[in-house]
Design an enzyme around this catalytic site. Structure first.
Site, PDB file in Angstrom:
ATOM      1  CB  SER A   1       5.147  -2.228  12.280  1.00 44.65           C
ATOM      2  OG  SER A   1       4.878  -0.374  12.589  1.00 44.65           O
TER       3      SER A   1
ATOM      4  CD  GLU B   1      -2.771   5.720   7.073  1.00 47.39           C
ATOM      5  OE1 GLU B   1      -2.927   5.832   5.863  1.00 47.39           O
ATOM      6  OE2 GLU B   1      -1.888   5.029   7.500  1.00 47.39           O
TER       7      GLU B   1
ATOM      8  CD  GLU C   1      -3.635  -2.394   7.499  1.00 44.97           C
ATOM      9  OE1 GLU C   1      -2.286  -2.567   7.161  1.00 44.97           O
ATOM     10  OE2 GLU C   1      -4.110  -2.015   7.259  1.00 44.97           O
TER      11      GLU C   1
ATOM     12  N   GLY D   1       2.750  -1.526   4.555  1.00 40.88           N
ATOM     13  CA  GLY D   1       3.009   0.686   4.285  1.00 40.88           C
ATOM     14  C   GLY D   1       4.107   0.725   3.732  1.00 40.88           C
ATOM     15  N   GLY D   2       5.274   1.397   4.618  1.00 46.49           N
ATOM     16  CA  GLY D   2       6.434   1.853   4.581  1.00 46.49           C
ATOM     17  C   GLY D   2       7.755   0.871   4.115  1.00 46.49           C
TER      18      GLY D   2
ATOM     19  CG  ASN E   1      -1.417   0.567   1.180  1.00 46.59           C
ATOM     20  OD1 ASN E   1      -1.627   2.041   0.415  1.00 46.59           O
ATOM     21  ND2 ASN E   1      -2.418   1.155   2.061  1.00 46.59           N
TER      22      ASN E   1
ATOM     23  N   GLY F   1       2.181   2.725  10.718  1.00 45.36           N
ATOM     24  CA  GLY F   1       3.457   3.513  10.717  1.00 45.36           C
ATOM     25  C   GLY F   1       4.516   3.886  12.066  1.00 45.36           C
TER      26      GLY F   1
ATOM     27  CE  LYS G   1       0.028   3.409   4.826  1.00 46.36           C
ATOM     28  NZ  LYS G   1       0.106   3.241   6.091  1.00 46.36           N
TER      29      LYS G   1
ATOM     30  CG  HIS H   1      -5.798   1.721   4.968  1.00 50.05           C
ATOM     31  ND1 HIS H   1      -5.710   2.901   6.498  1.00 50.05           N
ATOM     32  CD2 HIS H   1      -4.884   1.079   5.361  1.00 50.05           C
ATOM     33  CE1 HIS H   1      -4.470   2.676   6.524  1.00 50.05           C
ATOM     34  NE2 HIS H   1      -3.953   1.385   5.787  1.00 50.05           N
TER      35      HIS H   1
HETATM   36  P1  PGA Z   1       2.321   0.396   7.503  1.00 44.26           P
HETATM   37  O1  PGA Z   1       0.923   0.518   7.355  1.00 44.26           O
HETATM   38  O2  PGA Z   1       3.621  -1.241   7.083  1.00 44.26           O
HETATM   39  O3  PGA Z   1       3.413   1.634   6.851  1.00 44.26           O
HETATM   40  O4  PGA Z   1       3.018   0.000   9.075  1.00 44.26           O
HETATM   41  C1  PGA Z   1       0.143  -0.736   6.569  1.00 44.26           C
HETATM   42  C2  PGA Z   1      -1.112  -0.419   6.419  1.00 44.26           C
HETATM   43  O5  PGA Z   1      -1.222   1.107   6.555  1.00 44.26           O
HETATM   44  O6  PGA Z   1      -1.106  -0.995   6.167  1.00 44.26           O
END
Ligand code: PGA
Length: 250
Positions: free
Chosen positions: A213, A97, A167, A234-235, A9, A173, A11, A95
């Protein structure tokens, strides 16, 4: 046997050129695996450019959100048909967010899932608890209610096309991941909720991912757990080396 799935993802990161460089770098470093599925979810503006690079490869395209109407006066929104037109096979829905910054609730998540299914887009439906809910010991009841409301009025044949991503919000994050055992326990509860909705056989076929994470250093531990079928990343999906190491989990 559920086919493992690794989803990146991206973002709100990457212009078209950056997105193409990233996906080309990933393709150079992975064999075309048959025992796992890979999806990348760039921002809307880079979907088409990324699709041109990956269309004959093992990497599939996903979007990060969707609207439920086919077309109309909905300024700023993207329809299911537009995502299909851009080459998407998957779409992330609900998600945390989106829920936090754009006020999405289980009812809108449900509308989006139904619209995606109507257009043969596979929804990746996100659920997960805040730190406050976790500390009150209410994680399981909270995620089960997100599942039951988000997935209301969906048939068992439609359910087979859905992916769930668990999640925990406090792990997204932050660098602080859930432990593989604890994530596995919550995912087992989610699978039990899927059994309540559609029966045991269907629930055993639905893939449930962990997200929050996920990194090269912890992916192998998550993938060893029985109930965890993959990761939403994500990251660590924004760098060729870390994402390819995650794809190549052992
Ligand atoms: P992250 O994000 O791996 O940066 O923690 C995961 C996500 O938001 O799907």
């Amino acid at each position: 046997m559920r086919l493992p799935l690794i989803v990146g993802n991206w973002k709100m990161y990457n212009t078209k050129v950056m997105a193409v460089n990233l996906v080309e770098g990933i393709l150079q470093k992975i064999a075309q695996p048959h025992d796992r599925e890979i999806v990348v979810c760039p921002p809307f503006t880079a979907l088409d450019s990324v699709f041109r690079v990956i269309k004959d490869t093992c990497i599939k395209l996903g979007a990060q959100d969707i609207y439920w109407e086919n077309e109309g006066a909905y300024t700023g929104e993207i329809s299911p048909a537009m995502l299909v037109d851009a080459g998407c096979a998957y779409v992330i829905i609900g998600h945390s967010e989106r829920r936090k910054y754009f006020y999405e609730v289980d009812k809108t998540v449900n509308n989006k899932i139904k619209a995606a299914l109507l257009h043969n887009l596979m929804p990746i439906v996100c659920v997960g608890e805040s730190l406050e809910i976790r500390e009150k010991g209410e994680t399981k009841s909270f995620v089960v209610s997100q599942i039951k409301e988000g997935l209301a009025n969906i048939t068992s044949s439609e359910a087979l096309k859905i992916v769930i991503a668990y999640e925990p919000i406090w792990a997204i994050g932050t660098g602080k991941n859930d432990s593989p055992q604890s994530a596995n326990d919550t995912i087992l509860e989610i699978r039990n909720a899927l059994t309540d909705l559609w029966g045991y056989e269907v629930s055993q076929k639905i893939r449930i991912l962990y997200g929050g994470s996920v990194k090269p250093e912890n992916i192998d531990g998550f993938m060893r757990e029985k109930e965890i079928d993959g990761a939403l990343v994500g990251g660590a999906s924004l760098k060729v080396d870390s994402f390819t190491r995650i794809i190549n989990f052992e």
